[in-house]
Design an enzyme around this catalytic site. Structure first.
Site, PDB file in Angstrom:
ATOM      1  N   ASN A  13       0.870  -1.176   0.000  1.00 54.94           N
ATOM      2  CA  ASN A  13       0.000   0.000   0.000  1.00 54.94           C
ATOM      3  C   ASN A  13       0.903   1.221   0.000  1.00 54.94           C
ATOM      4  O   ASN A  13       1.514   1.547   1.015  1.00 54.94           O
ATOM      5  CB  ASN A  13      -0.894  -0.039   1.258  1.00 54.94           C
TER       6      ASN A  13
ATOM      7  N   LYS B 253       0.132   4.226  -0.190  1.00 54.49           N
ATOM      8  CA  LYS B 253      -0.515   5.392   0.435  1.00 54.49           C
ATOM      9  C   LYS B 253      -0.304   6.631  -0.457  1.00 54.49           C
ATOM     10  O   LYS B 253      -0.300   6.499  -1.671  1.00 54.49           O
ATOM     11  CB  LYS B 253       0.008   5.573   1.865  1.00 54.49           C
TER      12      LYS B 253
ATOM     13  N   HIS C 226      -9.350   1.396   5.145  1.00 49.18           N
ATOM     14  CA  HIS C 226      -8.066   1.514   5.850  1.00 49.18           C
ATOM     15  C   HIS C 226      -8.260   2.426   7.061  1.00 49.18           C
ATOM     16  O   HIS C 226      -9.039   3.374   7.014  1.00 49.18           O
ATOM     17  CB  HIS C 226      -7.008   2.089   4.900  1.00 49.18           C
TER      18      HIS C 226
ATOM     19  N   GLU D  85      -6.594   4.758   8.165  1.00 47.73           N
ATOM     20  CA  GLU D  85      -6.373   6.188   7.883  1.00 47.73           C
ATOM     21  C   GLU D  85      -7.628   6.818   7.288  1.00 47.73           C
ATOM     22  O   GLU D  85      -7.951   7.969   7.572  1.00 47.73           O
ATOM     23  CB  GLU D  85      -5.155   6.340   6.955  1.00 47.73           C
TER      24      GLU D  85
ATOM     25  N   GLU E 132      -5.171  -4.895  10.643  1.00 52.14           N
ATOM     26  CA  GLU E 132      -4.131  -3.885  10.834  1.00 52.14           C
ATOM     27  C   GLU E 132      -4.351  -3.167  12.164  1.00 52.14           C
ATOM     28  O   GLU E 132      -5.125  -2.205  12.229  1.00 52.14           O
ATOM     29  CB  GLU E 132      -4.187  -2.845   9.704  1.00 52.14           C
TER      30      GLU E 132
ATOM     31  N   GLY F 217       2.956   2.166  10.837  1.00 51.36           N
ATOM     32  CA  GLY F 217       3.933   3.246  10.699  1.00 51.36           C
ATOM     33  C   GLY F 217       4.669   3.580  11.978  1.00 51.36           C
ATOM     34  O   GLY F 217       5.330   4.616  12.080  1.00 51.36           O
TER      35      GLY F 217
ATOM     36  N   SER G 255       3.811  -2.333  10.299  1.00 50.95           N
ATOM     37  CA  SER G 255       5.266  -2.439  10.473  1.00 50.95           C
ATOM     38  C   SER G 255       5.819  -3.804  10.062  1.00 50.95           C
ATOM     39  O   SER G 255       6.705  -4.352  10.725  1.00 50.95           O
ATOM     40  CB  SER G 255       5.665  -2.084  11.912  1.00 50.95           C
TER      41      SER G 255
HETATM   42  P1  13P Z   1       3.301   0.294   7.724  1.00 44.19           P
HETATM   43  O1  13P Z   1       3.781  -0.980   7.073  1.00 44.19           O
HETATM   44  O2  13P Z   1       4.031   1.506   7.261  1.00 44.19           O
HETATM   45  O3  13P Z   1       3.235   0.151   9.202  1.00 44.19           O
HETATM   46  O4  13P Z   1       1.796   0.511   7.220  1.00 44.19           O
HETATM   47  C1  13P Z   1       0.894  -0.526   7.293  1.00 44.19           C
HETATM   48  C2  13P Z   1      -0.327  -0.147   6.539  1.00 44.19           C
HETATM   49  O5  13P Z   1      -1.076   0.724   6.949  1.00 44.19           O
HETATM   50  C3  13P Z   1      -0.597  -0.849   5.280  1.00 44.19           C
HETATM   51  O6  13P Z   1      -1.870  -0.564   4.810  1.00 44.19           O
END
Ligand code: 13P
Length: 254
Positions: A12, A14, A98, A100, A170, A176, A216
């Protein structure tokens, strides 16, 4: 690694990568991963790079995903993207809900359920994200939160559609942050989600659904995570932005 379900590892991106940067990344991945057959590999660029990335991976084992989609068909919805527009670029998967988007765009389970139905109506496959916050985990609400999100966002699907749906667990506190869930925490959450699917549909459907872990994921922890019986892949953020780390996550998982 011998798994009950074929692994699916998706990157992803983003809100990262220009078209040129995205092309560099997929050209590198194509070279590194050409011989991988054991894993469904998906890249999810921003909308602006879908067209060019789609052309670049045409003759490869990489598949294309989008990061969001409108629940509506074509029409007066300024700023939105419809399923038919994604299909033009041979998109196969769409990430939905997601954390976010749940946080910044206030997406609800009901909206995600509508989007999931629209994704299936277009014969695309949703990757539906669920996961608890740190406060929820610390107050022992993880299972309650997952129960609400899984039921609320997958409730309208038929049995056939559920089998073609990917669920991504997740935990918000692991995204992150560099803090990965322990393999036991991931396995427990995945097993719980699968038990919910068995209640909502039945055991045979639940056994077929692939559940990815996200938060992560790195080359150093992917093998251990993927070795858990109910972990069927990964949804990778930061480490999917570089050829070396994304390719190693995949190679270490096989
Ligand atoms: P990270 O791998 O940067 O922690 O992000 C995970 C994520 O949100 C994938 O959709």
């Amino acid at each position: 690694m011998n798994k009950e379900r074929k692994l699916i590892i998706a990157g992803n991106w983003k809100m990262n990568k220009t078209v040129a940067e995205g092309l560099d990344l997929v050209h590198g991945l194509k070279l590194e991963l050409a011989s991988v057959k054991e894993v469904d590999i998906v890249v999810c660029p921003p909308f602006t790079a879908l067209s060019e990335v789609s052309k670049a991976i045409l003759d490869s084992n990489l598949r294309l995903g989008a990061q969001n989609m409108s629940e509506n068909g074509l029409g007066a919805y300024t700023g939105e993207i419809a399923a038919g527009m994604l299909k033009e670029f041979s998109v196969r998967y769409v990430i939905l809900g997601h954390s976010e988007r749940r946080q910044y765009q206030k997406e609800s389970d009901a909206l995600i359920a509508k989007k999931a139905a629209s994704v299936h109506a277009a014969a695309l496959k949703p990757i539906v994200c669920v996961g608890e916050t740190l406060a929820e985990r610390e107050s022992n609400q993880t299972e309650q939160v997952l129960d609400t999100q899984v039921r609320g966002s997958l409730c309208g699907l038929t049995r056939e559609q559920m089998v073609e749906t990917v669920v991504a667990y997740e935990p918000v506190w692991a995204i992150g942050t560099g803090k990965t869930a322990t393999t036991q925490q991931a396995q427990d959450a995945h097993a719980f989600i699968r038990s919910l699917l068995a209640k909502m549909f039945d055991e045979s459907i639940a056994k077929k659904v692939r559940i990815q872990y996200g938060g992560s994921v790195k080359p150093s922890n992917s093998r251990e995570l993927m070795s858990q019986p109910d972990v069927d892949g990964a949804l990778v953020g930061g480490a999917a932005l570089e050829v070396r780390s994304f390719a190693d996550i995949i190679k270490n998982s096989i």
